[in-house]
Design an enzyme around this catalytic site. Structure first.
Site, PDB file in Angstrom:
ATOM      1  CG  HIS A 140      -0.345   0.087   2.560  1.00 58.40           C
ATOM      2  ND1 HIS A 140      -0.120  -1.033   3.335  1.00 58.40           N
ATOM      3  CD2 HIS A 140       0.126   1.139   3.285  1.00 58.40           C
ATOM      4  CE1 HIS A 140       0.421  -0.666   4.481  1.00 58.40           C
ATOM      5  NE2 HIS A 140       0.588   0.630   4.480  1.00 58.40           N
TER       6      HIS A 140
ATOM      7  CG  HIS B 180       3.712   4.738   5.046  1.00 54.88           C
ATOM      8  ND1 HIS B 180       2.700   5.410   5.703  1.00 54.88           N
ATOM      9  CD2 HIS B 180       3.271   3.457   4.900  1.00 54.88           C
ATOM     10  CE1 HIS B 180       1.713   4.565   5.965  1.00 54.88           C
ATOM     11  NE2 HIS B 180       2.023   3.379   5.489  1.00 54.88           N
TER      12      HIS B 180
ATOM     13  CD  GLU C   5       3.489  -0.143   7.048  1.00 55.17           C
ATOM     14  OE1 GLU C   5       2.982   0.757   6.342  1.00 55.17           O
ATOM     15  OE2 GLU C   5       2.827  -0.796   7.876  1.00 55.17           O
TER      16      GLU C   5
HETATM   17  C1  LIG Z   1      -1.979   1.653  10.153  1.00 50.94           C
HETATM   18  C2  LIG Z   1      -0.824   0.949  10.772  1.00 50.94           C
HETATM   19  C3  LIG Z   1       0.377   0.892   9.837  1.00 50.94           C
HETATM   20  C4  LIG Z   1       0.015  -0.042   8.680  1.00 50.94           C
HETATM   21  O1  LIG Z   1      -0.357  -1.192   9.059  1.00 50.94           O
HETATM   22  O2  LIG Z   1       0.083   0.285   7.501  1.00 50.94           O
HETATM   23  C5  LIG Z   1       0.793   2.259   9.390  1.00 50.94           C
HETATM   24  O3  LIG Z   1       1.068   2.565   8.245  1.00 50.94           O
HETATM   25  S1  LIG Z   1       0.904   3.397  10.701  1.00 50.94           S
HETATM   26  C6  LIG Z   1       1.601   4.899   9.889  1.00 50.94           C
HETATM   27  C7  LIG Z   1       2.008   5.904  10.949  1.00 50.94           C
HETATM   28  N1  LIG Z   1       3.148   5.410  11.716  1.00 50.94           N
HETATM   29  C8  LIG Z   1       4.418   5.741  11.362  1.00 50.94           C
HETATM   30  O4  LIG Z   1       4.660   6.491  10.437  1.00 50.94           O
HETATM   31  C9  LIG Z   1       5.521   5.109  12.200  1.00 50.94           C
HETATM   32  C10 LIG Z   1       6.900   5.461  11.654  1.00 50.94           C
HETATM   33  N2  LIG Z   1       7.094   6.899  11.623  1.00 50.94           N
HETATM   34  C11 LIG Z   1       7.883   7.544  12.561  1.00 50.94           C
HETATM   35  O5  LIG Z   1       8.469   6.944  13.450  1.00 50.94           O
HETATM   36  C12 LIG Z   1       7.989   9.046  12.423  1.00 50.94           C
HETATM   37  O6  LIG Z   1       6.926   9.521  11.627  1.00 50.94           O
HETATM   38  C13 LIG Z   1       9.337   9.529  11.754  1.00 50.94           C
HETATM   39  C14 LIG Z   1       9.504   8.945  10.376  1.00 50.94           C
HETATM   40  C15 LIG Z   1      10.501   9.133  12.669  1.00 50.94           C
HETATM   41  C16 LIG Z   1       9.289  11.035  11.646  1.00 50.94           C
HETATM   42  O7  LIG Z   1       8.907  11.541  12.909  1.00 50.94           O
HETATM   43  P1  LIG Z   1       8.814  13.132  13.114  1.00 50.94           P
HETATM   44  O8  LIG Z   1       8.351  13.419  14.491  1.00 50.94           O
HETATM   45  O9  LIG Z   1       8.070  13.736  11.978  1.00 50.94           O
HETATM   46  O10 LIG Z   1      10.344  13.468  13.040  1.00 50.94           O
HETATM   47  P2  LIG Z   1      10.988  14.777  12.535  1.00 50.94           P
HETATM   48  O11 LIG Z   1       9.979  15.874  12.461  1.00 50.94           O
HETATM   49  O12 LIG Z   1      12.214  14.962  13.344  1.00 50.94           O
HETATM   50  O13 LIG Z   1      11.378  14.401  11.020  1.00 50.94           O
HETATM   51  C17 LIG Z   1      12.644  13.802  10.814  1.00 50.94           C
HETATM   52  C18 LIG Z   1      12.934  13.971   9.339  1.00 50.94           C
HETATM   53  O14 LIG Z   1      12.120  13.014   8.633  1.00 50.94           O
HETATM   54  C19 LIG Z   1      11.309  13.699   7.694  1.00 50.94           C
HETATM   55  N3  LIG Z   1      10.045  12.980   7.627  1.00 50.94           N
HETATM   56  C20 LIG Z   1       9.139  12.826   8.620  1.00 50.94           C
HETATM   57  N4  LIG Z   1       8.106  12.067   8.191  1.00 50.94           N
HETATM   58  C21 LIG Z   1       8.376  11.753   6.903  1.00 50.94           C
HETATM   59  C22 LIG Z   1       7.705  10.992   5.893  1.00 50.94           C
HETATM   60  N5  LIG Z   1       6.524  10.410   6.156  1.00 50.94           N
HETATM   61  N6  LIG Z   1       8.273  10.866   4.672  1.00 50.94           N
HETATM   62  C23 LIG Z   1       9.469  11.451   4.406  1.00 50.94           C
HETATM   63  N7  LIG Z   1      10.191  12.200   5.310  1.00 50.94           N
HETATM   64  C24 LIG Z   1       9.624  12.333   6.538  1.00 50.94           C
HETATM   65  C25 LIG Z   1      11.174  15.109   8.189  1.00 50.94           C
HETATM   66  O15 LIG Z   1      10.860  15.987   7.141  1.00 50.94           O
HETATM   67  C26 LIG Z   1      12.548  15.342   8.767  1.00 50.94           C
HETATM   68  O16 LIG Z   1      13.412  15.592   7.700  1.00 50.94           O
HETATM   69  P3  LIG Z   1      14.572  16.679   7.896  1.00 50.94           P
HETATM   70  O17 LIG Z   1      13.851  17.952   8.266  1.00 50.94           O
HETATM   71  O18 LIG Z   1      15.258  16.728   6.564  1.00 50.94           O
HETATM   72  O19 LIG Z   1      15.428  16.133   9.037  1.00 50.94           O
HETATM   73 CO   LIG Z   2       1.038   1.629   6.345  1.00 57.12          CO
END
Ligand SMILES: CC[C@@H](C(=O)O)C(=O)SCCNC(=O)CCNC(=O)[C@H](O)C(C)(C)COP(=O)(O)OP(=O)(O)OC[C@H]1O[C@@H](n2cnc3c(N)ncnc32)[C@H](O)[C@@H]1OP(=O)(O)O
Ligand SMILES: [Co+2]
Length: 140
Positions: free
Chosen positions: A7, A79, A130
């Site tokens: 997905h 994602h 993921e």
């Molecule tokens: C429904 C259940 C399951 C399924 O079965 O399918 C799911 O899909 S649940 C979906 C939601 N859960 C998750 O996303 C869990 C994993 N994600 C995380 O742990 C966090 O989102 C993260 C990825 C660690 C980011 O956390 P955040 O608090 O936003 O951290 P920062 O603000 O410090 O961002 C760090 C850095 O990463 C960039 N970023 C954040 N999110 C994304 C993204 N989705 N895609 C791409 N880039 C992302 C963010 O812009 C920061 O970049 P820099 O500024 O360049 O450091």
């Molecule tokens: Co998902």
């Protein structure tokens, strides 16, 4: 290692409004929204051939989607989820290659009741990846 694209996760601020858009403008067949407090999201799936779209909205004050939506107020692609036959083997390979498995580093059950892990976007050229085990039991 990876199998089919399972997905594409799309974060939205309002899952009802987004569902109505996909339904009216694209004739999409959308499942009922489901709250997943353990993931801090509400999800609704749209079947799209061999893959699906996963609409996601924040659930609870600690949802990670709040930060994403601060950066992308209208929502956006969040994602990609790929199937793997054996998530532990996949994790071992990724860790050995220096990738960061998010959370406590252990697989958790996702929206389909199958083990999932996430890798940090910094390890995949800016995309949140993921992995979902294709079935409850690992396949060789
Ligand atoms: C429904 C259940 C399951 C399924 O079965 O399918 C799911 O899909 S649940 C979906 C939601 N859960 C998750 O996303 C869990 C994993 N994600 C995380 O742990 C966090 O989102 C993260 C990825 C660690 C980011 O956390 P955040 O608090 O936003 O951290 P920062 O603000 O410090 O961002 C760090 C850095 O990463 C960039 N970023 C954040 N999110 C994304 C993204 N989705 N895609 C791409 N880039 C992302 C963010 O812009 C920061 O970049 P820099 O500024 O360049 O450091
Ligand atoms: Co998902």
């Amino acid at each position: 290692m990876i199998g089919r694209l399972h997905h594409i996760g799309i974060a939205v601020p309002d899952i009802a409004a987004a569902s109505a858009l996909y339904r009216t403008r694209l004739g999409a067949d959308i499942g009922e929204p489901k709250d997943l407090p353990e993931h801090g999201v509400t999800v609704a799936f749209i079947e799209a051939g061999s893959a699906s779209l996963e609409l996601l909205s924040p659930l609870g004050p600690d949802s990670t989607l709040h930060r994403f939506l601060e950066r992308h107020p209208q929502g956006g692609q969040h994602h990609l989820c790929f199937e793997v036959p054996d998530i532990e083997a996949a994790m071992a390979r990724l860790k050995a290659d220096g990738a960061t498995v998010l959370g406590d580093g252990a697989p958790r059950l996702g929206a389909h009741g199958l083990p999932v892990i996430f890798m940090h976007p910094k390890d995949f050229a800016g995309t949140l990846v993921e992995l979902q085990q294709a079935s409850l039991e690992p396949q060789s």
